[in-house]
Design an enzyme around this catalytic site. Structure first.
Site, mmCIF file in Angstrom:
data_model
loop_
_atom_site.group_PDB
_atom_site.id
_atom_site.type_symbol
_atom_site.label_atom_id
_atom_site.label_comp_id
_atom_site.label_asym_id
_atom_site.label_seq_id
_atom_site.Cartn_x
_atom_site.Cartn_y
_atom_site.Cartn_z
ATOM 1 N N GLU A 255 1.907 -17.360 5.224
ATOM 2 C CA GLU A 255 1.753 -16.650 3.747
ATOM 3 C C GLU A 255 2.056 -15.354 3.963
ATOM 4 O O GLU A 255 2.756 -14.837 3.041
ATOM 5 C CB GLU A 255 0.266 -17.175 3.237
ATOM 6 C CG GLU A 255 0.264 -16.309 1.944
ATOM 7 C CD GLU A 255 -1.021 -16.709 1.323
ATOM 8 O OE1 GLU A 255 -1.374 -16.199 0.124
ATOM 9 O OE2 GLU A 255 -1.912 -17.531 1.838
ATOM 10 N N LEU A 350 17.299 7.990 -7.013
ATOM 11 C CA LEU A 350 18.671 8.231 -7.221
ATOM 12 C C LEU A 350 19.259 7.677 -8.423
ATOM 13 O O LEU A 350 20.458 8.083 -8.797
ATOM 14 C CB LEU A 350 19.261 7.504 -5.901
ATOM 15 C CG LEU A 350 19.046 8.030 -4.625
ATOM 16 C CD1 LEU A 350 19.478 7.116 -3.694
ATOM 17 C CD2 LEU A 350 19.617 9.599 -4.580
#
Length: 390
Positions: A255, A350
């Protein structure tokens, strides 16, 4: 930007895990997300769960429980197919579908620990999407400490009587069957008290709360489950009474690797979108990508993504060989989810102001990503597990 366009930018390291059959399967998965999921993202986020028939469509295409044995409706393939499904979901920047929990966590519990009748009854229905499944561990007052759960299952004759509540349950709202982690017996020995019970959603006393209002992953089905004198037959016990903790520990490494796969592919997708954006967006008469700060920042992010990819693929090889250790899986989950958080934050920066707008994929990635450092065991717990192995 389609997931097909993302992959050439995202997979910067050569990978030798996959063959031609894997590649063909990847193409099938990619087309499914582009046709069935991505166009409905806004709808799923508004209703806080996917449409029920999406599960049937996925089942019809062989995208559910692929690694289960053929005799139980699966394809009997290796977990690289699971990796492909998880990666393509992340490349599509989708956080709505709960297929991996259904196919690669719940199905594994039933296949590994269930008896013949349980496997024959439930796994084929899971593979077709006839039923949706969940696993209920977390409780309102109990997170990573499974030994402290309060939900009880008292044996009364040939039945168990279940009382308690669970929260943050993925696939909970649509589930037809749930594995419930309960305390059985009168033992006060902590983990020796835990058992796993299969509970059908139509049983008297079993109810579901409304989908929870999360800050991210809004399209994913997540809710509370309530058990008020819910009676299930003893035949619904998964494995042996008192062996629940052992079974949970056996599956938790996989998991956690699933979370690492989600984060790695998610970081690659966020990076690919950002590379494209910085090439197209102009400032002061030239593209943003022409500025040294942008080039250096992208170089830094690519390096971190590549290093994590190498470690993740090595962990996946160990998983296929059944040699993946708890500490290695914990390290992958911890480090790669932290890397994803850094990448998505820097990529949003950005984008400038547009990165804060929901119509840009980076914005959704930013808010959806945060849960990865919490579920499947918090990153603080991952550090504890790593420390114990030293």
């Amino acid at each position: 930007m389609s997931s097909a366009a993302i992959r050439p930018l995202a997979n910067m390291l050569p990978r030798n895990l996959f063959d031609a059959e894997h590649d063909a399967f990847r193409e099938t998965v990619r087309k499914f997300y582009e046709k069935e999921v991505i166009p409905n993202t806004q709808k799923y986020e508004l209703q806080q769960h996917v449409d029920r028939d999406l599960w049937n469509k996925a089942g019809a295409m062989g995208l559910l429980c692929a690694s289960m044995p053929e005799q139980y409706g699966g394809s009997g393939v290796d977990r690289l197919y699971s990796m492909i499904l998880i990666e393509e979901q992340a490349y599509a920047m989708d956080s709505s579908t709960g297929f991996s929990l259904h196919s690669d966590i719940v199905a594994n519990y039933i296949n590994n620990f269930g008896n013949e009748q349980q496997k024959a009854t439930w796994l084929p229905k899971m593979a077709t999407g006839e039923i949706v499944t969940a696993i209920a561990m977390t409780e309102p007052g109990t997170g990573s400490d499974l030994q402290a759960i309060k939900t009880t299952a008292q044996q009364q004759g040939d039945e168990y009587l279940i009382n308690g509540a669970k929260t943050f349950i993925t696939n909970g709202y649509l589930c037809d069957l749930v594995i419930v982690v309960c305390k059985t017996g009168d033992s006060e020995k902590g983990s020796a008290n835990l058992s796993l019970l299969l509970v059908e959603a139509n049983r008297a006393g079993f109810s579901k709360g409304k989908p929870l209002n999360k800050i991210g992953m809004k399209g994913q089905d997540t809710c509370e489950l309530f058990f008020d004198d819910v009676r299930v037959p003893k035949e619904n016990l998964l494995g042996l009474e008192g062996m629940g903790f052992m079974m949970l520990m056996k599956e938790l490494a996989w998991e956690r690797l699933i979370v690492a796969i989600i984060c790695q592919a998610g970081a690659e997708a966020a990076f690919a979108h950002t590379v494209q954006y910085t090439k197209q967006r102009k400032a002061f008469g030239k593209s943003i990508s022409a500025f040294q700060n942008t080039r250096f920042k992208l170089a830094e992010l690519r390096s971190e993504i590549d290093f994590c990819r190498a470690y993740l693929d090595r962990c996946m090889q160990l998983q296929l060989e059944e040699q993946l250790g708890i500490d290695a899986a914990a390290a992958a989950k911890y480090k790669i989810s932290e890397m994803f958080s850094k990448v998505v934050d820097e990529c949003l920066q950005l984008h400038g102001g547009y990165g804060y707008m929901m119509e840009y994929p980076i914005a959704r990635a930013y808010i959806d990503n945060r849960a990865n450092r919490i579920y499947a065991g918090t990153n603080e717990i991952m550090k504890e597990l790593i420390a114990r192995s030293l």
